[in-house]
Design an enzyme around this catalytic site. Structure first.
Site, short mmCIF file in Angstrom:
data_model
loop_
_atom_site.label_atom_id
_atom_site.label_comp_id
_atom_site.label_asym_id
_atom_site.label_seq_id
_atom_site.Cartn_x
_atom_site.Cartn_y
_atom_site.Cartn_z
N GLY A 61 -3.07 14.83 7.96
CA GLY A 61 -2.09 13.93 7.36
C GLY A 61 -1.19 14.61 6.35
O GLY A 61 -1.66 15.19 5.38
N GLY B 205 1.11 13.11 4.32
CA GLY B 205 1.72 12.12 3.43
C GLY B 205 1.73 12.64 2.00
O GLY B 205 1.66 13.84 1.76
N PHE B 206 1.82 11.73 1.05
CA PHE B 206 1.85 12.13 -0.36
C PHE B 206 0.62 12.96 -0.72
O PHE B 206 0.73 14.00 -1.38
CB PHE B 206 1.91 10.90 -1.27
N VAL C 158 -5.33 13.00 15.84
CA VAL C 158 -6.75 13.31 15.71
C VAL C 158 -7.55 12.19 16.37
O VAL C 158 -7.30 11.00 16.13
CB VAL C 158 -7.13 13.46 14.23
N GLU D 45 11.01 -5.86 -2.50
CA GLU D 45 12.17 -4.97 -2.34
C GLU D 45 12.94 -5.29 -1.07
O GLU D 45 14.17 -5.29 -1.06
CB GLU D 45 11.70 -3.51 -2.38
N ASP E 297 -4.75 6.92 0.19
CA ASP E 297 -5.05 5.55 0.60
C ASP E 297 -6.38 5.41 1.34
O ASP E 297 -7.06 4.39 1.23
CB ASP E 297 -3.95 5.02 1.53
N ALA F 162 1.39 5.67 -3.98
CA ALA F 162 1.69 7.10 -4.02
C ALA F 162 0.97 7.84 -5.14
O ALA F 162 0.42 8.93 -4.92
CB ALA F 162 3.21 7.30 -4.14
N GLN F 163 0.95 7.30 -6.35
CA GLN F 163 0.44 8.06 -7.50
C GLN F 163 -1.01 8.53 -7.36
O GLN F 163 -1.29 9.72 -7.55
CB GLN F 163 0.64 7.27 -8.80
#
Lengths: 429, 429
Positions: B15, B17-18, B83, B174, B305, B322-323
């Site tokens: 992965g 991602g972030f 995967v 949003e 996550d 994200a953080q």
């Protein structure tokens, strides 16, 4: 289609390419109802599709919403639809969303890739006439490199890294140059575990020189530029067949290649329903007179690639490129007004503004009427002309930024497989 | 997979991602072989997907090629693959392109949309977790308006112009704000022949306030902002079912809507093969200890996550955003080095940097530890933080330009139906 009839004459325009857009812009202050029909809701700036295919530009910056073109013009309508047929007796266009009456019809449908009837080539090779096709090509190029990493079979890897471009016109030449720059600056960094020297870029041309519609000097120089970049040029060779693996040609030359890009010709994108004798069989274009009226009709016009105005100086019609389309669109606007107000129409006169092609950074060729030049300055001229031809300030700015960025960084950053082509279309490979 | 074994320990990361990117960047000077596997060849900046879906940004500017992230780092590899399974006995990952041994495995697969088992909702509603889904949503929104033009049936047009967003977290809020701005500034110009007042934007929230993970003040203010923009907010309402036409809820409220966007929750994107007792059933996340080691394993980590570190202050694990992912990725790099060099690992400590959401131009809410603020300044902070979190200078610049342009021109120009969704997926409608 829910378009109200008004007292104004209704002009229906099929196609929002260079010709259609140019016509619409010139009609905007007239007492007309204008309906633009297109199968996409955006205009495509086709001359830069090759940069989308090679990761240099995002597709959104060379496309422009058609609704935005007609925004704020009263009495102008847009409908997203495929045109199925023209019924000239009823003065009606049949589309996927219903029928529409017209007073004047303008066919500006542009052109399609011409595979010269070869079904195999049509099935297995890639075209680059619209945004989805260019994104498919971008995905395929990148997917091939991902796959090349995985095989230990030398032949298979060769095939995955072998690109055959058929056709030595501007599209073929510009794409070959862009691929060569990817090979030089990007792929060795992206794929350090591949021997990028294995990547071959071939351009196959039926005639005896590239860019055959341009000057001899332009042809020679573009060939020099391509050879410098490591592109293999094959002249006087015709591609006869391609089964997804082997490219057969008119000589004993064959290519073992996973990717063939077909840029060897275009046909008019004719629309069904009109008399067959108004069509140039060979090219699928509508025969038009000097006012762009389709032969035998009084209220049906054709402009741009799909129109064939057989003149003494252009016995096969004008070249199928942006300039004649733009000029015919603009000119037709005045003729439509003339026709409606019972004034005499004026014959179309093509003003050749020259032609150009870019091969790579600092490498372009430009033919103007009295001046032909090549190299760095030509490249600046090419960029300037393309930038200012793009529709919309946002597009111009984003493209300009990308070009500056790519130039400074030797990069092409939009190399994303957003719509996997190969691994979703396995049956074709 | 053609990756040579070296004397360095091999870390396989699933992965990009972030979490995965943050780990990789922190590992780059270590004596390790690192293999990154991802199903896409690009990193997606998920917080801005809603702007892609509403035509404000091109997808390419919020995505970044993963190969470029590891470019020039010796011994770092990328492989494009899905995967399938982890074989922890053999220390092997099974993928669509073959198996790969690991010394250390890091699962950083992120999250998927959670439909809570409702197959109807999964089939008929739209998600917004990746680039293709966001492009599908963009197409659907625009296609609905094109269709709304064509019908004279009031009910049908209502349904086509009715948007139901399920979930009042940052994504829902949003998106609702962005749709409301399209309604205000763009759609009336694009569709002058539609009565845009018919367009309804509904946000349905199970709880008693929007943005429930933020401060009360942020919730209140964001609701005010949305009401100002004309969004209908429905609180304490659960969506129970959707058949493509009618949305059924836990109250007697129903919606007749062609478009439902599901932003009501996410699940960990767990990978098959590990013991079932290391998985938090409810959330499909891997239970990890304070070093991000998956419960019961000594060389398998999970971050972001998909990891659930049950601490006293976070009994359900860290928030899936994200953080925590970025911080865990960075922290794990030091722990992997510690483990390899037989030094003690350090427990992960989450540093809450606050949270924020934007509703529209000049309208955002920001919660910092000691300072909560809303409005214009919050909106600038939101933009600044998001701009600087984007990977790559080119992306930052293009996004910045688009924001300035959209702000000045009240525009969102990338409203192109490049991948028709509705008319190609007719069976689902």
């Amino acid at each position: 289609m829910n378009i109200p009839r008004t007292s104004f004459p209704r002009v229906v325009i099929i196609g929002g390419g260079f010709a259609g857009i140019s016509l619409i812009k010139s009609l905007k202050n007239c007492e007309l109802q204008v309906v633009l029909i297109d199968k996409n809701n955006y205009h495509t700036f086709q001359p830069l599709l090759y940069q989308v295919a090679t990761g240099g530009l995002e597709p959104d910056s060379i496309a422009f919403p058609l609704r935005k073109v007609i925004k704020d013009i009263p009495n102008f309508y847009f409908r997203l639809a495929d045109v199925l047929k023209i019924d000239s007796l009823k003065c009606e266009v049949e589309t996927t969303i219903g029928n529409l009456k017209y007073d004047y019809l303008v066919i500006a449908t542009g052109s399609n890739t011409n595979f010269f009837g070869n079904k195999n080539i049509e099935k297995f090779s890639m075209s680059m006439k619209d945004v989805p096709q260019s994104l498919n090509l971008r995905s395929l190029i990148l997917e091939n490199f991902e796959d090349a990493l995985l095989t230990s079979n030398f032949e298979e890897r060769n095939s995955l890294m072998n690109f055959v471009i058929v056709g030595g016109g501007p599209t073929g030449v510009e794409l070959a140059g862009a691929l060569a720059e990817m090979k030089k600056a990007i792929l060795p960094k992206d794929y350090p575990d591949l021997d990028i020297r294995q990547m071959q870029i071939n351009i196959v041309q039926g005639g005896d020189r590239l860019l055959k519609t341009m000057s001899l000097k332009a042809s020679e120089k573009s060939e020099d530029f391509l050879i410098d970049l490591g592109v293999n040029i094959w002249k006087n060779v015709h591609v006869l067949d391609y089964d997804g693996k082997i490219v057969k040609t008119s000589t004993d030359l064959t290519f073992n290649a996973s990717t063939v890009i077909w840029a060897a010709g275009v046909n008019g994108a004719k629309v069904d329903g009109l008399e067959s004798d108004c069509i140039v069989e060979r090219a699928d274009r509508f025969k038009v007179n000097e006012y762009n009226l389709v032969k035998g009709y009084e209220n049906i016009f054709a402009i741009g690639d799909v129109a064939c105005m057989e003149l003494l100086i252009f016995p096969l019609g004008h070249p199928m490129m942006a300039q004649p389309a733009i000029q015919q669109g603009k000119h037709l606007a005045t003729n439509i007004i003339a026709k409606i107000t019972n004034k005499p129409m004026k014959p179309f006169k093509y003003k050749d503004k020259g032609s150009m092609a870019t091969i790579g950074r600092n490498k372009a060729v430009v033919d103007l009427k009295n001046w032909k030049f090549q190299g760095v300055f030509a490249w600046f001229v090419w960029m300037f002309v393309h930038l200012f031809s793009l529709i919309g300030f946002r597009n111009k700015a984003v493209v300009f930024f990308n070009w500056v960025y790519n130039y400074i960084r030797f990069d092409r950053e939009t190399r994303l497989i957003i719509r996997p082509y190969k691994h979703k279309n396995k049956e074709s490979f």
